[in-house]
Write a protein that holds these residues in place. Structure first.
Motif, PDB file in Angstrom:
ATOM      1  N   THR A 264       0.668  -1.180  -0.081  1.00  0.00           N
ATOM      2  CA  THR A 264       0.169  -0.063  -0.158  1.00  0.00           C
ATOM      3  C   THR A 264       0.896   1.213  -0.026  1.00  0.00           C
ATOM      4  O   THR A 264       1.944   1.187   0.433  1.00  0.00           O
ATOM      5  N   ARG A 265       0.241   2.416  -0.468  1.00  0.00           N
ATOM      6  CA  ARG A 265       1.036   3.494  -0.687  1.00  0.00           C
ATOM      7  C   ARG A 265       0.002   4.743  -0.644  1.00  0.00           C
ATOM      8  O   ARG A 265      -0.869   4.654  -1.221  1.00  0.00           O
ATOM      9  N   LEU A 266       0.110   5.663   0.338  1.00  0.00           N
ATOM     10  CA  LEU A 266      -0.556   6.719   0.810  1.00  0.00           C
ATOM     11  C   LEU A 266       0.119   7.953   0.241  1.00  0.00           C
ATOM     12  O   LEU A 266       1.491   8.098   0.912  1.00  0.00           O
ATOM     13  N   ALA A 267      -0.239   8.579  -0.616  1.00  0.00           N
ATOM     14  CA  ALA A 267       0.786   9.823  -1.163  1.00  0.00           C
ATOM     15  C   ALA A 267      -0.032  11.263  -1.115  1.00  0.00           C
ATOM     16  O   ALA A 267      -1.216  11.152  -1.684  1.00  0.00           O
ATOM     17  N   TYR A 268       0.718  12.298  -0.842  1.00  0.00           N
ATOM     18  CA  TYR A 268       0.212  13.683  -1.208  1.00  0.00           C
ATOM     19  C   TYR A 268       1.129  14.446  -2.042  1.00  0.00           C
ATOM     20  O   TYR A 268       2.262  14.508  -1.916  1.00  0.00           O
ATOM     21  N   GLY A 269       0.590  15.130  -2.927  1.00  0.00           N
ATOM     22  CA  GLY A 269       1.467  15.821  -4.002  1.00  0.00           C
ATOM     23  C   GLY A 269       0.863  17.249  -4.156  1.00  0.00           C
ATOM     24  O   GLY A 269      -0.356  17.638  -4.016  1.00  0.00           O
ATOM     25  N   SER A 270       1.690  18.250  -4.156  1.00  0.00           N
ATOM     26  CA  SER A 270       1.477  19.696  -4.477  1.00  0.00           C
ATOM     27  C   SER A 270       2.327  20.491  -5.381  1.00  0.00           C
ATOM     28  O   SER A 270       3.574  19.952  -5.357  1.00  0.00           O
ATOM     29  N   ASN A 271       1.800  21.004  -6.241  1.00  0.00           N
ATOM     30  CA  ASN A 271       2.475  21.814  -7.181  1.00  0.00           C
ATOM     31  C   ASN A 271       2.309  23.330  -7.330  1.00  0.00           C
ATOM     32  O   ASN A 271       1.127  23.657  -7.221  1.00  0.00           O
ATOM     33  N   TYR A 272       3.138  23.897  -7.610  1.00  0.00           N
ATOM     34  CA  TYR A 272       2.985  25.510  -8.020  1.00  0.00           C
ATOM     35  C   TYR A 272       3.639  25.798  -9.524  1.00  0.00           C
ATOM     36  O   TYR A 272       4.551  25.318  -9.953  1.00  0.00           O
ATOM     37  N   ASN A 273       2.715  26.242 -10.720  1.00  0.00           N
ATOM     38  CA  ASN A 273       3.035  26.591 -11.726  1.00  0.00           C
ATOM     39  C   ASN A 273       2.758  28.177 -12.091  1.00  0.00           C
ATOM     40  O   ASN A 273       1.687  28.459 -11.942  1.00  0.00           O
ATOM     41  N   ASN A 274       3.812  28.685 -12.625  1.00  0.00           N
ATOM     42  CA  ASN A 274       3.562  30.249 -13.196  1.00  0.00           C
ATOM     43  C   ASN A 274       4.382  30.399 -14.674  1.00  0.00           C
ATOM     44  O   ASN A 274       5.430  30.195 -14.717  1.00  0.00           O
ATOM     45  N   ASN A 275       3.277  30.685 -15.531  1.00  0.00           N
ATOM     46  CA  ASN A 275       3.540  30.768 -16.825  1.00  0.00           C
ATOM     47  C   ASN A 275       3.765  32.408 -17.332  1.00  0.00           C
ATOM     48  O   ASN A 275       2.823  33.090 -16.908  1.00  0.00           O
ATOM     49  N   ASN A 276       4.736  32.754 -17.947  1.00  0.00           N
ATOM     50  CA  ASN A 276       4.900  34.101 -18.422  1.00  0.00           C
ATOM     51  C   ASN A 276       5.320  34.342 -19.842  1.00  0.00           C
ATOM     52  O   ASN A 276       6.450  33.552 -20.059  1.00  0.00           O
ATOM     53  N   PRO A 277       4.625  34.770 -20.510  1.00  0.00           N
ATOM     54  CA  PRO A 277       3.158  35.340 -20.424  1.00  0.00           C
ATOM     55  C   PRO A 277       2.287  34.201 -20.214  1.00  0.00           C
ATOM     56  O   PRO A 277       2.347  33.222 -20.738  1.00  0.00           O
ATOM     57  N   SER A 278       1.150  34.472 -19.889  1.00  0.00           N
ATOM     58  CA  SER A 278       0.292  33.606 -19.503  1.00  0.00           C
ATOM     59  C   SER A 278      -0.510  32.891 -20.853  1.00  0.00           C
ATOM     60  O   SER A 278      -0.659  31.706 -20.783  1.00  0.00           O
ATOM     61  N   GLY A 279      -0.924  33.602 -21.782  1.00  0.00           N
ATOM     62  CA  GLY A 279      -1.400  33.480 -22.962  1.00  0.00           C
ATOM     63  C   GLY A 279      -2.839  33.277 -22.506  1.00  0.00           C
ATOM     64  O   GLY A 279      -3.365  33.024 -21.620  1.00  0.00           O
ATOM     65  N   SER A 280      -3.823  33.500 -23.642  1.00  0.00           N
ATOM     66  CA  SER A 280      -5.259  33.570 -23.318  1.00  0.00           C
ATOM     67  C   SER A 280      -5.808  32.315 -23.267  1.00  0.00           C
ATOM     68  O   SER A 280      -7.082  32.038 -22.743  1.00  0.00           O
ATOM     69  N   PHE A 281      -5.002  31.287 -23.578  1.00  0.00           N
ATOM     70  CA  PHE A 281      -5.506  29.765 -23.380  1.00  0.00           C
ATOM     71  C   PHE A 281      -5.378  29.251 -21.900  1.00  0.00           C
ATOM     72  O   PHE A 281      -5.922  28.195 -21.611  1.00  0.00           O
TER      73      PHE A 281
END
Length: 530
Positions: free
Chosen positions: A154-171
């Motif tokens: 068994t495996r109990l996991a927690y994940g967290s990410n931060y992403n910042n795009n520049n320029p963001s783009g309209s999509f």
């Protein structure tokens, strides 16, 4: 307990008085052969070992020598360390089922050209910059894993990410973006690795090895006990021989003095005087030789005890109470007791159990590996970390997966060879067990016969000694009446001394045969509460 019969002869002592004498002053507190150490002796030994001014005149008992050996002999300590090391192997095997904790964190900065008009839409820039923090597309930020005895993982996991795009783009809908996810993964073998006995086999094998190590330690101590008795009784025998020769030397010097007086009175002759003097010198030479052998035997005794004789204040003089009566023995009960107690048989049984578990492991490896796997999780996305966690906790964005894994090596040549070897080892362990049983029965029968024969020899030597004591008493009277020559008297005295030494050797051999008998029963360590 019967005491050792008299072996000291003097010209003035008649046969009845001689039979009441003893080789040594017996210690009334000394237990019988192979009995446990008494509290008094333990206190006596403690006082001796802690008192540097202790007089060397105190006698060394077999129980004291046993305590010193167990505390100082390096073989005992090595056997104990081997047993302690086996415990570490048990802990190492149990660690296979311990929970594991893993954590990962990385930061990325990526600068790249826009690959399409959509990438640069609304910005007019042809360069895209991305900053990420966490474990994007990689290991989880924090995870707990565990393997269970049933083979389940068994495996109990927690994940967290931060992403910042520049320029963001309209999509891009969220920028910067925080994502969080929580997942539980389960893998269960359906064939190979499913048997709990197989999964726990390494632990059980380690425990069997530890038990076997305990019996091997007992066997080492048992051999040392036998060795100590051999050297102890050897020293005792030689020290008593010194006592015999010293007494005979004293009587011979007395005889020589009588001849000197007779010569002065005109009743003797130079032939008788020189013959008595020659006998004195002969005994002095013999005494020196036996004293040298006794010293060498003492060195072996202290070496067996594991101490340096030159640096020790332990007493050199030995005192013992030899067994002189025939001990009670029964062949059937002796065999049963030996088959129950002998360490060699217990070691062979542990090896057989180990081989059986190894065969079970080898059989499991011949099976194909089939595992069912499953995973459930929830995730959340937001422009801030708290919002991402909150979205994940709602459970609205859940996911799951289920699958089946199959693996099998074609041919199975290695697995079949391993199984064959395990079966051969099991058969070999069975043969070793039967061999140990046969050897133990043989040892018991031999030791029983040795006790009986050595006792018969001792009784025969005792009879010879008593006859020669009576003969010497008669010869002494005849010599003083002038009816026999000094040559006949000296020969009679020399024969008696030789028979007395043979009697002493027979008594020592009888007592050693008793030790060997109890060793064949496998109860020496029990008798000493070790």
């Amino acid at each position: 307990m019967e005491t050792y019969p008299a072996l000291i002869v003097s010209a003035e002592m008649d046969g009845e008085k001689h039979r009441e004498a003893n080789l040594t002053q017996l210690n009334s507190s000394e237990p019988q052969l192979l009995e446990e150490t008494t509290n008094e002796e333990a206190i006596e030994f403690a006082a001796h070992s802690t008192n540097p001014d202790h007089q060397n005149s105190q006698a060394l008992t077999i129980s004291m020598a046993m305590q010193v050996m167990l505390e100082n002999n390096p073989l005992v300590r090595q056997a104990q360390l081997s047993q302690e090391m086996q415990q570490t192997l048990i802990d190492q095997s149990l660690a296979e089922f311990d929970t594991t904790l893993s954590s990962n964190l990385d930061m990325r900065q990526v600068n790249q050209q826009a690959s399409s008009a959509i990438d640069a839409l609304g910005t007019g820039q042809n360069t895209i910059s991305t900053t990420s923090l966490g474990t994007s597309n990689g290991p989880d930020l924090l995870a707990f894993g565990k393997k269970w005895e049933t083979g389940t993982q068994t495996r109990l996991a927690y994940g967290s990410n931060y992403n910042n795009n520049n320029p963001s783009g309209s999509f891009l809908l969220v920028n910067p973006a925080y994502s969080s996810n929580l997942s539980l993964s389960v893998s269960q073998p359906l064939w190979q690795g499913r048997n709990q006995n197989v999964n726990e086999a390494p632990v059980e094998i380690a425990k069997l090895n530890q038990v076997r190590s305990k019996y091997e330690t007992r066997e080492t101590v048992t051999d040392l006990i036998v060795e100590l008795h051999v050297v102890y009784w050897s020293v005792y025998q030689l020290q008593q021989e010194v006592t015999l020769i010293e007494q005979e030397l004293s009587d011979a010097e007395h005889l020589h003095h009588e001849e000197e007086v007779r010569l002065k009175l005109g009743e003797g002759s130079m032939v008788r005087l020189t013959r008595s003097l020659d006998y004195v010198q002969q005994l002095k030479i013999e005494l020196a030789q036996v004293e040298q052998r006794a010293f060498e035997a003492e060195q072996r005794l202290f070496l067996t005890m594991g101490i340096d004789q030159s640096l020790s204040s332990m007493p050199r003089h030995l005192i013992a109470e030899p067994v002189s009566n025939l001990i009670a023995m029964d062949a059937v009960s002796s065999r049963e007791q030996a088959l129950q107690n002998r360490n060699e048989l217990k070691i062979a049984r542990q090896k057989l159990k180990t081989a059986e578990l190894q065969r079970l492991q080898a059989e499991d490896l011949t099976k194909p590996s089939i595992n069912v796997v499953g995973r459930v999780g929830v995730s959340g996305l937001d422009s801030n970390a708290f919002g991402a966690i909150q979205n994940a906790s709602t459970g609205n964005y859940h996911n799951w997966m289920m699958g089946l894994n199959y693996e099998r090596k074609l041919g199975k040549r290695g697995e079949q060879a391993l199984l064959k070897r395990a079966e051969l080892q099991f058969q070999s362990a069975m043969i070793e067990l039967r061999k140990a049983e046969n050897i133990i029965n043989y040892d018991v029968d031999q030791s029983l016969e040795q006790v009986r024969k050595s006792y018969d020899i001792y009784q025969a030597q005792l009879t010879r000694s008593n006859l020669l004591i009576e003969q010497l008493d008669i010869y002494n009277k005849l010599y003083h009446k002038g009816q026999i020559t000094i040559e006949q008297l000296v020969e009679s005295r020399g024969n008696l001394l030789s028979v007395q030494r043979d009697e002493l050797l027979a008594l020592v051999n009888y007592n050693l045969s008793i030790v060997v008998y109890h060793r064949s029963l496998g109860n020496l360590t029990h008798r000493y509460s070790l």
